[in-house]
Write a protein that holds these residues in place. Structure first.
Motif, PDB file in Angstrom:
ATOM      1  N   PHE A  18       0.832  -1.202   0.000  1.00  9.40           N
ATOM      2  CA  PHE A  18       0.000   0.000   0.000  1.00  9.40           C
ATOM      3  C   PHE A  18       0.868   1.254   0.000  1.00  9.40           C
ATOM      4  O   PHE A  18       0.519   2.262  -0.609  1.00  9.40           O
ATOM      5  N   SER A  19       1.994   1.216   0.707  1.00 14.31           N
ATOM      6  CA  SER A  19       2.850   2.403   0.799  1.00 14.31           C
ATOM      7  C   SER A  19       3.441   2.747  -0.567  1.00 14.31           C
ATOM      8  O   SER A  19       3.477   3.919  -0.957  1.00 14.31           O
ATOM      9  N   LYS A  20       3.896   1.735  -1.317  1.00 16.86           N
ATOM     10  CA  LYS A  20       4.434   1.995  -2.654  1.00 16.86           C
ATOM     11  C   LYS A  20       3.341   2.450  -3.602  1.00 16.86           C
ATOM     12  O   LYS A  20       3.549   3.336  -4.440  1.00 16.86           O
ATOM     13  N   ALA A  21       2.153   1.854  -3.475  1.00 16.21           N
ATOM     14  CA  ALA A  21       1.023   2.269  -4.307  1.00 16.21           C
ATOM     15  C   ALA A  21       0.658   3.717  -4.017  1.00 16.21           C
ATOM     16  O   ALA A  21       0.332   4.484  -4.928  1.00 16.21           O
ATOM     17  N   ALA A  22       0.702   4.088  -2.741  1.00 13.87           N
ATOM     18  CA  ALA A  22       0.383   5.471  -2.358  1.00 13.87           C
ATOM     19  C   ALA A  22       1.350   6.446  -3.004  1.00 13.87           C
ATOM     20  O   ALA A  22       0.960   7.513  -3.489  1.00 13.87           O
ATOM     21  N   THR A  23       2.643   6.082  -3.039  1.00 13.18           N
ATOM     22  CA  THR A  23       3.651   6.939  -3.657  1.00 13.18           C
ATOM     23  C   THR A  23       3.389   7.080  -5.156  1.00 13.18           C
ATOM     24  O   THR A  23       3.443   8.185  -5.709  1.00 13.18           O
ATOM     25  N   ILE A  24       3.092   5.977  -5.818  1.00 10.73           N
ATOM     26  CA  ILE A  24       2.855   5.993  -7.260  1.00 10.73           C
ATOM     27  C   ILE A  24       1.610   6.799  -7.601  1.00 10.73           C
ATOM     28  O   ILE A  24       1.588   7.570  -8.570  1.00 10.73           O
ATOM     29  N   THR A  28      -2.254   9.299   0.113  1.00  6.04           N
ATOM     30  CA  THR A  28      -1.772   8.803   1.393  1.00  6.04           C
ATOM     31  C   THR A  28      -1.992   7.294   1.442  1.00  6.04           C
ATOM     32  O   THR A  28      -2.845   6.747   0.727  1.00  6.04           O
ATOM     33  N   GLN A  29      -1.237   6.621   2.296  1.00  5.95           N
ATOM     34  CA  GLN A  29      -1.427   5.176   2.445  1.00  5.95           C
ATOM     35  C   GLN A  29      -2.831   4.881   2.953  1.00  5.95           C
ATOM     36  O   GLN A  29      -3.449   3.884   2.569  1.00  5.95           O
ATOM     37  N   SER A  30      -3.356   5.755   3.801  1.00  3.44           N
ATOM     38  CA  SER A  30      -4.714   5.585   4.320  1.00  3.44           C
ATOM     39  C   SER A  30      -5.743   5.644   3.196  1.00  3.44           C
ATOM     40  O   SER A  30      -6.717   4.873   3.185  1.00  3.44           O
ATOM     41  N   ALA A  31      -5.534   6.555   2.223  1.00  2.00           N
ATOM     42  CA  ALA A  31      -6.473   6.676   1.107  1.00  2.00           C
ATOM     43  C   ALA A  31      -6.472   5.419   0.248  1.00  2.00           C
ATOM     44  O   ALA A  31      -7.525   4.963  -0.216  1.00  2.00           O
ATOM     45  N   VAL A  32      -5.284   4.830   0.034  1.00  2.00           N
ATOM     46  CA  VAL A  32      -5.202   3.578  -0.722  1.00  2.00           C
ATOM     47  C   VAL A  32      -5.953   2.470   0.012  1.00  2.00           C
ATOM     48  O   VAL A  32      -6.747   1.727  -0.580  1.00  2.00           O
ATOM     49  N   SER A  33      -5.719   2.376   1.320  1.00  2.00           N
ATOM     50  CA  SER A  33      -6.395   1.367   2.131  1.00  2.00           C
ATOM     51  C   SER A  33      -7.915   1.543   2.085  1.00  2.00           C
ATOM     52  O   SER A  33      -8.665   0.558   1.975  1.00  2.00           O
ATOM     53  N   PRO A 128       3.405  19.051  -9.936  1.00  2.94           N
ATOM     54  CA  PRO A 128       3.765  17.746 -10.504  1.00  2.94           C
ATOM     55  C   PRO A 128       2.874  16.605 -10.010  1.00  2.94           C
ATOM     56  O   PRO A 128       2.423  15.775 -10.802  1.00  2.94           O
ATOM     57  N   GLY A 129       2.617  16.564  -8.699  1.00  2.00           N
ATOM     58  CA  GLY A 129       1.788  15.488  -8.155  1.00  2.00           C
ATOM     59  C   GLY A 129       0.381  15.504  -8.710  1.00  2.00           C
ATOM     60  O   GLY A 129      -0.182  14.456  -9.067  1.00  2.00           O
ATOM     61  N   GLN A 130      -0.213  16.676  -8.799  1.00  7.16           N
ATOM     62  CA  GLN A 130      -1.570  16.796  -9.341  1.00  7.16           C
ATOM     63  C   GLN A 130      -1.603  16.428 -10.821  1.00  7.16           C
ATOM     64  O   GLN A 130      -2.544  15.777 -11.283  1.00  7.16           O
ATOM     65  N   ALA A 131      -0.581  16.821 -11.561  1.00  2.00           N
ATOM     66  CA  ALA A 131      -0.521  16.503 -12.988  1.00  2.00           C
ATOM     67  C   ALA A 131      -0.435  14.997 -13.208  1.00  2.00           C
ATOM     68  O   ALA A 131      -1.133  14.434 -14.065  1.00  2.00           O
ATOM     69  N   LEU A 132       0.412  14.323 -12.435  1.00  2.00           N
ATOM     70  CA  LEU A 132       0.580  12.875 -12.591  1.00  2.00           C
ATOM     71  C   LEU A 132      -0.675  12.118 -12.182  1.00  2.00           C
ATOM     72  O   LEU A 132      -1.061  11.141 -12.825  1.00  2.00           O
ATOM     73  N   GLU A 133      -1.326  12.563 -11.115  1.00  2.00           N
ATOM     74  CA  GLU A 133      -2.579  11.931 -10.710  1.00  2.00           C
ATOM     75  C   GLU A 133      -3.626  12.112 -11.805  1.00  2.00           C
ATOM     76  O   GLU A 133      -4.400  11.199 -12.103  1.00  2.00           O
ATOM     77  N   GLY A 134      -3.634  13.288 -12.430  1.00  2.78           N
ATOM     78  CA  GLY A 134      -4.598  13.554 -13.491  1.00  2.78           C
ATOM     79  C   GLY A 134      -4.381  12.690 -14.717  1.00  2.78           C
ATOM     80  O   GLY A 134      -5.339  12.169 -15.293  1.00  2.78           O
ATOM     81  N   VAL A 135      -3.129  12.497 -15.139  1.00  2.80           N
ATOM     82  CA  VAL A 135      -2.889  11.665 -16.315  1.00  2.80           C
ATOM     83  C   VAL A 135      -3.159  10.195 -15.997  1.00  2.80           C
ATOM     84  O   VAL A 135      -3.651   9.439 -16.839  1.00  2.80           O
ATOM     85  N   ARG A 136      -2.878   9.786 -14.750  1.00  2.00           N
ATOM     86  CA  ARG A 136      -3.167   8.403 -14.361  1.00  2.00           C
ATOM     87  C   ARG A 136      -4.666   8.126 -14.390  1.00  2.00           C
ATOM     88  O   ARG A 136      -5.117   7.045 -14.779  1.00  2.00           O
ATOM     89  N   ASN A 137      -5.460   9.119 -13.987  1.00  4.64           N
ATOM     90  CA  ASN A 137      -6.912   8.975 -13.957  1.00  4.64           C
ATOM     91  C   ASN A 137      -7.571   9.416 -15.260  1.00  4.64           C
ATOM     92  O   ASN A 137      -8.790   9.530 -15.336  1.00  4.64           O
ATOM     93  N   GLN A 138      -6.746   9.676 -16.290  1.00  3.57           N
ATOM     94  CA  GLN A 138      -7.203  10.048 -17.628  1.00  3.57           C
ATOM     95  C   GLN A 138      -7.964  11.366 -17.652  1.00  3.57           C
ATOM     96  O   GLN A 138      -8.783  11.610 -18.535  1.00  3.57           O
TER      97      GLN A 138
END
Length: 303
Positions: A18-24, A28-33, A128-138
Motif C-alpha cells: 500500500f505504501s508503494k502504491a500510495a507513492t505511485i 496517502t497510504q490511508s487513502a489507498v487502504s 507535478p503530483g496533481q498533474a501525474l494523478e490527473g494523467v493516471r486517472n485520464q
C-alpha cells in the motif's frame, strides 16, 4: 463504479504494498487502504491479505483483478472510439507553471499551425503530483512537468527533456555578492518561494536541510504561486527568489536581475513529457511530443 478504485487495486498489486502504491498514485497510504476497503465492501469479499511481509490476493481478489484489467482497457478503448466520432481529435494537456509560462505558448502556436484543422486543445497548470494523478486517472492525455529526481515515473511512458536549472535571483540595487554568495548573506533577505508541492520548493528545502539550515532563517518567507508577481517583486528589490533560469533569463541578460549560486547546492531538476503507456502509438501524441522537443531545440524522438 469509479474506475479509480479498480486502478488502485491494480497499482497495489503491481507495487506489492500500500505504501508503494500510495507513492505511485500520489495518495496517502490511508487513502489507498480506504479504496481497497470500498471494493471489499462493494463486492462483499476480502480481496487482499498478507503472507508474512508480502501483500497478496485472495481467490476473490484474483477474480476482481482480472476483471479490473478488462474494465480499464474497455474504458480506455471507449474514450478513444468516442473521440473518433467527432470531426476533431481532442488533446487534454497539463503542465507545471514554469514550462507553461516559458515554453507552452511557442509549443501551442507551432502545434496548432501544423494541426489546426484536426485537433482541439485544452490545458491546465498544476503541481507535478496533481498533474501525474490527473494523467493516471485520464483527466489529462499528456503532461509536461519539472520534478525532483526521486519522483517515481515507472508506471508511465516518459520522454526526458533537458534539465531545468534554478538560480537565486535579486535586483542589482540590493548589491548582493554575485555570482557566488554565502548562505548567511542570502538569509538576511526576504525569500519569495513557491508552495510545498512545487519541485522548486522541495529542491530548496532539501538543499537547506543538507546544509543544516532552515528556510525559516530568512528574514521573511512569502509563499506565492504567481510567477509573474514574484518576478515583479524581485525586480522591485523586494527580496530574493529561487526560480527557473529559463523563466528569468531575459531579466538576467538585460541586467535587471542578478543570479546567485550557493556552493554545493543542487540547483537542477528534471523536466519530462509523460503519458500513459501505449499512447505513443497515436499520431497526435507523437506530433505533440515532437513539437515540444523542437521548440526546446532538441532532436525529435519520433521520425
Amino acid at each position: 463504479m469509479d474506475t479509480r478504485y479498480l486502478k488502485t487495486l491494480v497499482t497495489a498489486v503491481e507495487a506489492g504494498s500500500f505504501s508503494k502504491a500510495a507513492t505511485i498514485l500520489h495518495l496517502t497510504q490511508s487513502a489507498v487502504s480506504q479504496r481497497i476497503k470500498f471494493l471489499e465492501d462493494r463486492f462483499g469479499q476480502k480481496l487482499m491479505c498478507r503472507f508474512g511481509s508480502t501483500l497478496g490476493l485472495t481467490q476473490a481478489g484474483e477474480l476482481v483483478l482480472e476483471a479490473a484489467y478488462r474494465v480499464i482497457a474497455l474504458q480506455d478503448a471507449l474514450v478513444r472510439d468516442l473521440q473518433r466520432l467527432t470531426d476533431k481529435q481532442q488533446l487534454s494537456l497539463c503542465c507545471t507553471p514554469t514550462f507553461g509560462t516559458v515554453f507552452l505558448p511557442d509549443v501551442l502556436n507551432t502545434f496548432m499551425l501544423e494541426n489546426s484543422s484536426s485537433v482541439d486543445l485544452k490545458f491546465l497548470f498544476l503541481s507535478p503530483g496533481q498533474a501525474l494523478e490527473g494523467v493516471r486517472n485520464q483527466e489529462f492525455d499528456l503532461v509536461v512537468v519539472e520534478h525532483c529526481r526521486e519522483r517515481d515515473l515507472s508506471g508511465f511512458q516518459t520522454y526526458p527533456l533537458p534539465e531545468d536549472e534554478l538560480v537565486f535571483v535579486s535586483a542589482p540595487e540590493l548589491a548582493l555578492s554575485a555570482p557566488d554568495i554565502d548562505l548567511d548573506e542570502l538569509l538576511k533577505m526576504r525569500l519569495f518561494a513557491r508552495k510545498d508541492s512545487c519541485s522548486s520548493k522541495k529542491l530548496l528545502m532539501t538543499g537547506f536541510a543538507k546544509a543544516g539550515r532552515q528556510l525559516e532563517e530568512f528574514t521573511g518567507v512569502i509563499v506565492s504561486d504567481d510567477l509573474h508577481l514574484t518576478c515583479q517583486t524581485v525586480l522591485a528589490g523586494g527580496g530574493v527568489s529561487f526560480m527557473s533560469k529559463s523563466l528569468v533569463q531575459k531579466y538576467l541578460d538585460s541586467g535587471q536581475m542578478v543570479a546567485h549560486y550557493l556552493k554545493g547546492f543542487n540547483s537542477r531538476r528534471c523536466r519530462t513529457v509523460i503519458f500513459n503507456k501505449g499512447r505513443d502509438e497515436e499520431e497526435i501524441f507523437r506530433n505533440f511530443v515532437n513539437v515540444v522537443f523542437r521548440v526546446m531545440g532538441e532532436s525529435q524522438p519520433f521520425s
